[in-house]
Enzyme design. Sequence first.
Site, PDB file in Angstrom:
ATOM      1  N   LYS A 214       0.844  -1.198   0.000  1.00  0.00           N
ATOM      2  CA  LYS A 214       0.000   0.000   0.000  1.00  0.00           C
ATOM      3  C   LYS A 214       0.880   1.249   0.000  1.00  0.00           C
ATOM      4  O   LYS A 214       1.697   1.440   0.882  1.00  0.00           O
ATOM      5  CB  LYS A 214      -0.928   0.041   1.219  1.00  0.00           C
ATOM      6  CG  LYS A 214      -1.984   1.124   1.033  1.00  0.00           C
ATOM      7  CD  LYS A 214      -2.643   1.576   2.314  1.00  0.00           C
ATOM      8  CE  LYS A 214      -1.876   2.641   3.045  1.00  0.00           C
ATOM      9  NZ  LYS A 214      -1.715   3.913   2.315  1.00  0.00           N
TER      10      LYS A 214
ATOM     11  N   GLU B  72       9.807   0.602  10.606  1.00  0.00           N
ATOM     12  CA  GLU B  72      10.866   1.613  10.463  1.00  0.00           C
ATOM     13  C   GLU B  72      10.162   2.942  10.716  1.00  0.00           C
ATOM     14  O   GLU B  72       9.339   3.375   9.914  1.00  0.00           O
ATOM     15  CB  GLU B  72      11.466   1.511   9.063  1.00  0.00           C
ATOM     16  CG  GLU B  72      12.859   2.095   8.990  1.00  0.00           C
ATOM     17  CD  GLU B  72      12.824   3.530   8.564  1.00  0.00           C
ATOM     18  OE1 GLU B  72      12.831   4.394   9.477  1.00  0.00           O
ATOM     19  OE2 GLU B  72      12.779   3.795   7.376  1.00  0.00           O
TER      20      GLU B  72
ATOM     21  N   CYS C  40      13.421  10.256   7.801  1.00  0.00           N
ATOM     22  CA  CYS C  40      13.275   9.683   9.145  1.00  0.00           C
ATOM     23  C   CYS C  40      14.584   9.807   9.923  1.00  0.00           C
ATOM     24  O   CYS C  40      14.582   9.921  11.136  1.00  0.00           O
ATOM     25  CB  CYS C  40      12.841   8.232   9.056  1.00  0.00           C
ATOM     26  SG  CYS C  40      13.816   7.296   7.892  1.00  0.00           S
TER      27      CYS C  40
ATOM     28  N   GLU D  24       9.839  14.964  16.167  1.00  0.00           N
ATOM     29  CA  GLU D  24      10.259  14.868  14.771  1.00  0.00           C
ATOM     30  C   GLU D  24       9.497  15.939  13.997  1.00  0.00           C
ATOM     31  O   GLU D  24       8.278  15.864  13.858  1.00  0.00           O
ATOM     32  CB  GLU D  24       9.899  13.475  14.249  1.00  0.00           C
ATOM     33  CG  GLU D  24      10.387  13.220  12.859  1.00  0.00           C
ATOM     34  CD  GLU D  24      10.150  11.782  12.398  1.00  0.00           C
ATOM     35  OE1 GLU D  24       9.036  11.277  12.569  1.00  0.00           O
ATOM     36  OE2 GLU D  24      11.102  11.177  11.876  1.00  0.00           O
TER      37      GLU D  24
HETATM   38  N1  LIG Z   1       9.984   7.254   9.212  1.00  0.00           N
HETATM   39  C1  LIG Z   1       9.613   7.744   8.048  1.00  0.00           C
HETATM   40  O1  LIG Z   1      10.210   7.461   7.017  1.00  0.00           O
HETATM   41  C2  LIG Z   1       8.419   8.627   7.986  1.00  0.00           C
HETATM   42  C3  LIG Z   1       7.754   8.745   6.774  1.00  0.00           C
HETATM   43  C4  LIG Z   1       6.614   9.543   6.705  1.00  0.00           C
HETATM   44  C5  LIG Z   1       6.210  10.219   7.839  1.00  0.00           C
HETATM   45  N2  LIG Z   1       6.889  10.109   8.988  1.00  0.00           N
HETATM   46  C6  LIG Z   1       6.473  10.855  10.202  1.00  0.00           C
HETATM   47  O2  LIG Z   1       5.089  10.733  10.338  1.00  0.00           O
HETATM   48  C7  LIG Z   1       4.492  12.028  10.431  1.00  0.00           C
HETATM   49  C8  LIG Z   1       3.119  11.987   9.846  1.00  0.00           C
HETATM   50  O3  LIG Z   1       3.166  11.609   8.483  1.00  0.00           O
HETATM   51  P1  LIG Z   1       2.045  10.654   7.920  1.00  0.00           P
HETATM   52  O4  LIG Z   1       0.757  11.018   8.576  1.00  0.00           O
HETATM   53  O5  LIG Z   1       2.061  10.650   6.452  1.00  0.00           O
HETATM   54  O6  LIG Z   1       2.623   9.232   8.441  1.00  0.00           O
HETATM   55  P2  LIG Z   1       1.828   7.919   8.678  1.00  0.00           P
HETATM   56  O7  LIG Z   1       2.589   7.069   9.585  1.00  0.00           O
HETATM   57  O8  LIG Z   1       0.430   8.251   9.050  1.00  0.00           O
HETATM   58  O9  LIG Z   1       1.773   7.274   7.202  1.00  0.00           O
HETATM   59  C9  LIG Z   1       2.663   6.315   6.712  1.00  0.00           C
HETATM   60  C10 LIG Z   1       1.891   5.205   6.005  1.00  0.00           C
HETATM   61  O10 LIG Z   1       1.024   4.573   6.928  1.00  0.00           O
HETATM   62  C11 LIG Z   1      -0.306   4.536   6.458  1.00  0.00           C
HETATM   63  N3  LIG Z   1      -1.223   4.602   7.592  1.00  0.00           N
HETATM   64  C12 LIG Z   1      -1.656   5.696   8.260  1.00  0.00           C
HETATM   65  N4  LIG Z   1      -2.513   5.345   9.240  1.00  0.00           N
HETATM   66  C13 LIG Z   1      -2.636   4.003   9.192  1.00  0.00           C
HETATM   67  C14 LIG Z   1      -3.382   3.046   9.934  1.00  0.00           C
HETATM   68  N5  LIG Z   1      -4.197   3.422  10.930  1.00  0.00           N
HETATM   69  N6  LIG Z   1      -3.263   1.746   9.624  1.00  0.00           N
HETATM   70  C15 LIG Z   1      -2.452   1.353   8.632  1.00  0.00           C
HETATM   71  N7  LIG Z   1      -1.743   2.210   7.878  1.00  0.00           N
HETATM   72  C16 LIG Z   1      -1.811   3.516   8.155  1.00  0.00           C
HETATM   73  C17 LIG Z   1      -0.366   5.740   5.521  1.00  0.00           C
HETATM   74  O11 LIG Z   1      -1.433   5.600   4.601  1.00  0.00           O
HETATM   75  C18 LIG Z   1       0.986   5.696   4.854  1.00  0.00           C
HETATM   76  O12 LIG Z   1       0.975   4.739   3.825  1.00  0.00           O
HETATM   77  C19 LIG Z   1       5.489  12.931   9.729  1.00  0.00           C
HETATM   78  O13 LIG Z   1       5.379  14.243  10.133  1.00  0.00           O
HETATM   79  C20 LIG Z   1       6.777  12.326  10.147  1.00  0.00           C
HETATM   80  O14 LIG Z   1       7.135  12.785  11.415  1.00  0.00           O
HETATM   81  C21 LIG Z   1       7.969   9.320   9.105  1.00  0.00           C
END
Ligand SMILES: NC(=O)c1ccc[n+]([C@@H]2O[C@H](COP(=O)([O-])OP(=O)(O)OC[C@H]3O[C@@H](n4cnc5c(N)ncnc54)[C@H](O)[C@@H]3O)[C@@H](O)[C@H]2O)c1
Length: 423
Positions: A114, A190, A224, A321
Site C-alpha cells: 500500500k 521503520e 526519518c 520529529e
Molecule cells: N519514518 C519515516 O520514514 C516517515 C515517513 C513519513 C512520515 N513520517 C512521520 O510521520 C508524520 C506523519 O506523516 P504521515 O501522517 O504521512 O505518516 P503515517 O505514519 O500516518 O503514514 C505512513 C503510512 O502509513 C499509512 N497509515 C496511516 N494510518 C494508518 C493506519 N491506521 N493503519 C495502517 N496504515 C496507516 C499511511 O497511509 C501511509 O501509507 C510525519 O510528520 C513524520 O514525522 C515518518
Amino acid sequence: MSAYERSRIMLRFADLVEEHSDELAALETWDNGKPFDQAAKGELPLFVRLFHYYAGWADKIHGLTVPADGPHHVQTLHEPIGVAGQIIPWNFPLIMFAWKVGPALACGNTVVLKTAEQTPLTALYVAKLFHEAGLPPGVLNVVSGFGPTAGAALAGHMDVDKIAFTGSTETGKIILGLAAKSNLKPVTLELGGKSPFIVCKDANVDQAVELAHHALFFNQGQCCCAGSRTFVHESVYDEFLEKSKARALKRTVGDPFRKGTEQGPQIDEEQFNKILKYIKSGQESSAKLECGGGRFGSKGYYIQPTVFSNVQDDMLIAQDEIFGPVQSILKYKELDEAIRRANASKYGLAAGVFTKDLDTANTLSRALRVGTVWVNCFDVFDAAIPFGGYKMSGMGREKGVYSLSNYLQVKAVVTPLRNAAWL
Ligand SMILES: NC(=O)c1ccc[n+]([C@@H]2O[C@H](COP(=O)([O-])OP(=O)(O)OC[C@H]3O[C@@H](n4cnc5c(N)ncnc54)[C@H](O)[C@@H]3O)[C@@H](O)[C@H]2O)c1
C-alpha cells in the site's frame, strides 16, 4: 518458479526501470515535490542498484545441516513466509518500494503493497514494468488507499502472513496492535527519529557545516534519519553557527524541476502547517531564530530554510520529529555530556559523528544507542548496509543480508539415521 528465474525477472525489471528513468524521476518529483535532479541522479540509480542487489540474493538463500546430539539428520529449510503486506510512506516512494519489495520477492513471497495516499504514482508505474519483465499476475499487488482503511485492512488481515511498515511511530503502534489482534503476523517497523549530529572540537568546521546542513535539509527535511539535533562543541560553536546560517541562507528553494533547485515544497498542507507550528514553538521558547522562520514565497507549500541556535534539550523542537527544513543547533562542553544528551531521546534511528580523532569516533560509535552511526559522512544508503532503529524508531532491519530473515520462515526437518556408525 526457480530462484534463478526470480532473479532473472528482477534483473530484467531493473533494466526496464533504467530505460524509464527519466519518466519515473519526473513522476516522483510531481508526486512528492523533491528536486528532479535528486530523483533522477540519486534515487533512480539507487533503486536499480537495490534490485540488482536483491536479484543477486534470490538464488543464494538456503538452509543448513545441523549437528544435533544423537542419530538424527537435521536440516533447516528457509521458506518464504507467504503473503507480505507492506505499507510505505510518501517521503521516498520509490526507495521505500525497493527496500520492501526487493527482499520479499528475492525470498519467494507474494506482496500486497500500500502506497502513501500522497504519492501513489511511481509504484503503479514500476508494478507495470515488473509485469513486463515477466512477473506472474498476482505476485506483486499495489494498492492505492488511505491508511486507516486500506492500510489497517492489510495489517489486520488474517491471510496476510507478515507486515512491514515505514512511517510515524504513532501509526507503527497501531500496526503492531492490528497484527497482535489478528493473526500475530510478524511485524517490522521503520519509524521516526530525532537523530543527533555531533560536531567535535577537532572538526574541520567548513566540512562539518556542509555535512550537518545536508543531514538536516536533504529532501526538504523529510527524512526519518534527518540530523535534526546538531550538537556542536563550545570551542567551535560560534564559527559553526555563523557558517550554518550563511549556508542555509544560500539554499536554493523553488520549482523542483528547475536546474539547481536544492529544496522543493513540503509534501502537503498538513505537513506544511505542522512545520510552521513547530517553528512558532521554537520562536516562543528561548531558542534564537537565526534565519528563515516562515513560508517561502506566497504560492505552494515552500518553507524558508530555518536555523535555530541556543536550542535546549527540553524544547519541543529538540524532542519532536519536525520533518521539515528546520535545523536546531545545541551547544555542549564534554563528550560524555554529548553522549548522554544525544541518547536522551525516545528515538534511536541514526547519528552523525564528525571528528578527526579515531578514539572519539570509536567511543561515540559504541555509546550511541542508534541503528546507524555515520562517521564523517551522513545518509550513505548502500543496498548492503542494514538500516533500522533502536527504541521507538522501530523493530528489525531493512536492506543488506539482515532484511532477508524478515521474509523467511525457518523450518527444521529432523530424520532418524539408521546407521549411527556414519555419525
Ligand atoms: N519514518 C519515516 O520514514 C516517515 C515517513 C513519513 C512520515 N513520517 C512521520 O510521520 C508524520 C506523519 O506523516 P504521515 O501522517 O504521512 O505518516 P503515517 O505514519 O500516518 O503514514 C505512513 C503510512 O502509513 C499509512 N497509515 C496511516 N494510518 C494508518 C493506519 N491506521 N493503519 C495502517 N496504515 C496507516 C499511511 O497511509 C501511509 O501509507 C510525519 O510528520 C513524520 O514525522 C515518518
